[in-house]
Design a protein around this motif. Structure first.
Motif, mmCIF file in Angstrom:
data_model
loop_
_atom_site.group_PDB
_atom_site.id
_atom_site.type_symbol
_atom_site.label_atom_id
_atom_site.label_comp_id
_atom_site.label_asym_id
_atom_site.label_seq_id
_atom_site.Cartn_x
_atom_site.Cartn_y
_atom_site.Cartn_z
ATOM 1 N N PHE A 1 5.041 11.010 3.256
ATOM 2 C CA PHE A 1 5.107 10.576 1.953
ATOM 3 C C PHE A 1 6.493 10.546 1.064
ATOM 4 N N PHE A 2 7.208 11.558 1.459
ATOM 5 C CA PHE A 2 8.388 11.892 0.503
ATOM 6 C C PHE A 2 9.655 11.404 1.133
ATOM 7 N N VAL A 3 9.695 11.297 2.679
ATOM 8 C CA VAL A 3 11.023 10.842 3.433
ATOM 9 C C VAL A 3 10.916 9.357 3.918
ATOM 10 N N ALA A 4 9.966 8.922 4.101
ATOM 11 C CA ALA A 4 9.865 7.669 4.633
ATOM 12 C C ALA A 4 10.197 6.470 3.930
ATOM 13 N N PRO A 5 9.562 6.504 2.512
ATOM 14 C CA PRO A 5 10.150 5.320 1.824
ATOM 15 C C PRO A 5 11.843 5.258 1.267
ATOM 16 N N PRO A 6 12.476 6.340 1.116
ATOM 17 C CA PRO A 6 13.939 6.187 1.040
ATOM 18 C C PRO A 6 14.432 5.834 2.426
ATOM 19 N N LEU A 7 13.992 6.137 3.508
ATOM 20 C CA LEU A 7 14.620 5.494 4.719
ATOM 21 C C LEU A 7 14.424 4.218 5.100
ATOM 22 N N LEU A 8 12.986 3.776 4.397
ATOM 23 C CA LEU A 8 12.915 2.412 4.561
ATOM 24 C C LEU A 8 13.827 1.528 3.774
#
Length: 451
Positions: free
Chosen positions: A116-123
């Motif tokens: 929820f929190f880490v994946a979006p900025p990594l994308l």
């Protein structure tokens, strides 16, 4: 039918028929799991467009990066259960099973927050194009909400594989696979949910397979029976699992880091190239999972024979698995490439997408057997109890070389051909290094059977 009838005696008798009996259901199981993702791809590509297809595909390498360390712990479960089972140590088998099941749920809950929190900025860091970013974030958040059941299935099936039982996980995945396809069609075509629909269908299907594996362990009459009141983290089993599983998980994460860098490079060629790459890699996944069943066979057979002190069988296990994986990789990889345009046409009707996909398959799918050999040698070493060594070899051989390739060769000759070439080059060098390491490690273990 009694649980015993599903198990395989790995420590006596001819090896080839038993390895095939172990591997074939596992191949089919892996392919069914991939059908979950393939169904997502086909439905979303056909009914929601190439942008939605690119969105789902762009998450694959990132998902693997984030969950590989935790999946590695399930390899620790496999090795420990197999070794204790080979030694007929009922108490340690039971403690390992109960530690593994509870650990899977803890890891799954933790991964919900990671997704929820880490994946979006990594994308965003990966350079995911703006036109697919929001859909990719939505897919990954829903997918990670199902992590507890995904982890539970993987740890539970690792226990069954350690005993030689690869048939019941296959039956469970048939049930879950049919449910996944039906839910995909309903959520996407009827409810018009798009990317969210395929993610939700995948999670619900994984919940079905996880529930069936758990029920199987609870109803077992063997020494691996699961009793919910006995769920507990046994410190010594956890440490042993981490000793084997963390290096394995880190190795998977290391490969994923290089794959994330490659995905970022692919992203720079635009969403059509991304869609072609996504479809091709999905087809290649079927080849990989077939070969991976031989890695799993090598791991389980080597671990059980180590536990039973049947050292004389270890070399034959490795040779048989490498021989089979070479044949499987060549037949499936070359075969998929020969009919590549027809297969890619299932995913997308866009001629440009198909051309990008076939360009990848000509390089990667035809030489995929090299990856299978590399993985089989890793299975031998982990089965012998060596997990850090193959991690180091993979770090320097595969990951390090791919990153170096991207920064040098690809930077100088920016083309998808040059980018994809990094795969077979790294497989060849790393496979040779693993063979040398296995021969060195094997000398430290007795050649004749123990008492």
């Amino acid at each position: 039918m009694a649980s015993k009838s599903y198990e395989i005696d790995m420590c006596s008798g001819p090896l080839l028929p038993k390895i095939l009996r172990f591997s074939l259901p596992l191949m089919l199981s892996g392919m069914l799991q991939l059908l979950f993702n393939a169904a997502d791809m086909v439905v979303v590509g056909r009914f929601s467009g190439s942008e939605a297809l690119a969105a789902v595909g762009s998450t694959g390498s990132l998902v693997n990066l984030l969950i590989n360390v935790f999946m590695g712990l399930s390899i620790g479960t496999n090795v420990l259960v197999a070794r204790f089972y080979g030694a007929r140590d009922a108490g340690n088998v039971s403690e390992t099973v109960h530690t593994s099941v509870l650990l899977s749920l803890v890891c799954g809950v933790f991964l919900i927050f990671v997704g929820f929190f880490v994946a979006p900025p990594l994308l965003e860091l990966m350079g995911t194009p703006e036109d697919v970013l929001s859909q990719a974030v939505l897919y990954i958040r829903i997918y990670f909400a199902g992590m507890p059941v995904i982890m539970l299935y993987n740890f539970g099936s690792a226990v069954l594989r350690a005993l030689g039982d690869t048939r019941r996980p296959l039956y469970f995945l048939v049930i879950a696979g049919v449910a996944n396809v039906l839910m995909n069609l309903f959520f996407v075509i009827v409810l018009k949910m798009g990317v969210a629909g395929v993610a939700l269908a995948t999670v619900l299907a994984q919940a079905i397979s996880a529930g069936l594996v758990t029920l199987c362990l609870i109803r077992s009459d063997g020494i691996y029976r699961l009793q919910l009141k006995k769920l507990k983290i046994h410190k010594e089993k956890l440490l042993a699992m981490m000793q084997i599983g963390l290096p394995a998980g880190l190795q998977g994460a290391i490969f994923s880091i290089s794959n994330v860098l490659i995905q970022s490079s692919i992203n720079s060629f635009g969403s059509v190239a991304m869609a072609g790459n996504t479809a091709s890699s999905n087809i290649e996944g079927f080849v990989y999972t077939a070969m991976n069943s031989l890695y799993q066979a090598n791991l389980s057979f080597t671990s059980q024979n180590m536990g039973a002190k049947k050292y004389s069988r270890i070399n034959r296990i490795a040779l048989i698995c490498v021989g089979i994986v070479t044949v499987v990789g060549l037949v499936l990889g070359v075969g998929a490439t020969l009919v590549g345009r027809s297969l890619l046409g299932i995913y997308s009707s866009d001629p440009a997408v198909i051309e990008y996909g076939i360009a990848r398959m000509r390089i990667i799918a035809t030489l995929y057997f090299l990856c299978g050999i590399m993985d089989c040698m890793v299975g031998s070493m982990r089965g012998l109890g060596y997990s850090i060594l193959p991690m180091i070899v993979s770090l320097t051989g595969a990951c390090g070389l791919r990153i170096l390739w991207i920064l040098t060769v690809f930077a100088a000759h920016r083309s998808l051909f040059v980018l994809y070439l990094s795969y077979p080059v790294s497989w060849t060098i790393t496979a040779l290094a693993h063979v040398v390491c296995f021969l060195i490690v094997r000398r430290r273990i007795p050649k004749t059977d123990g008492a």
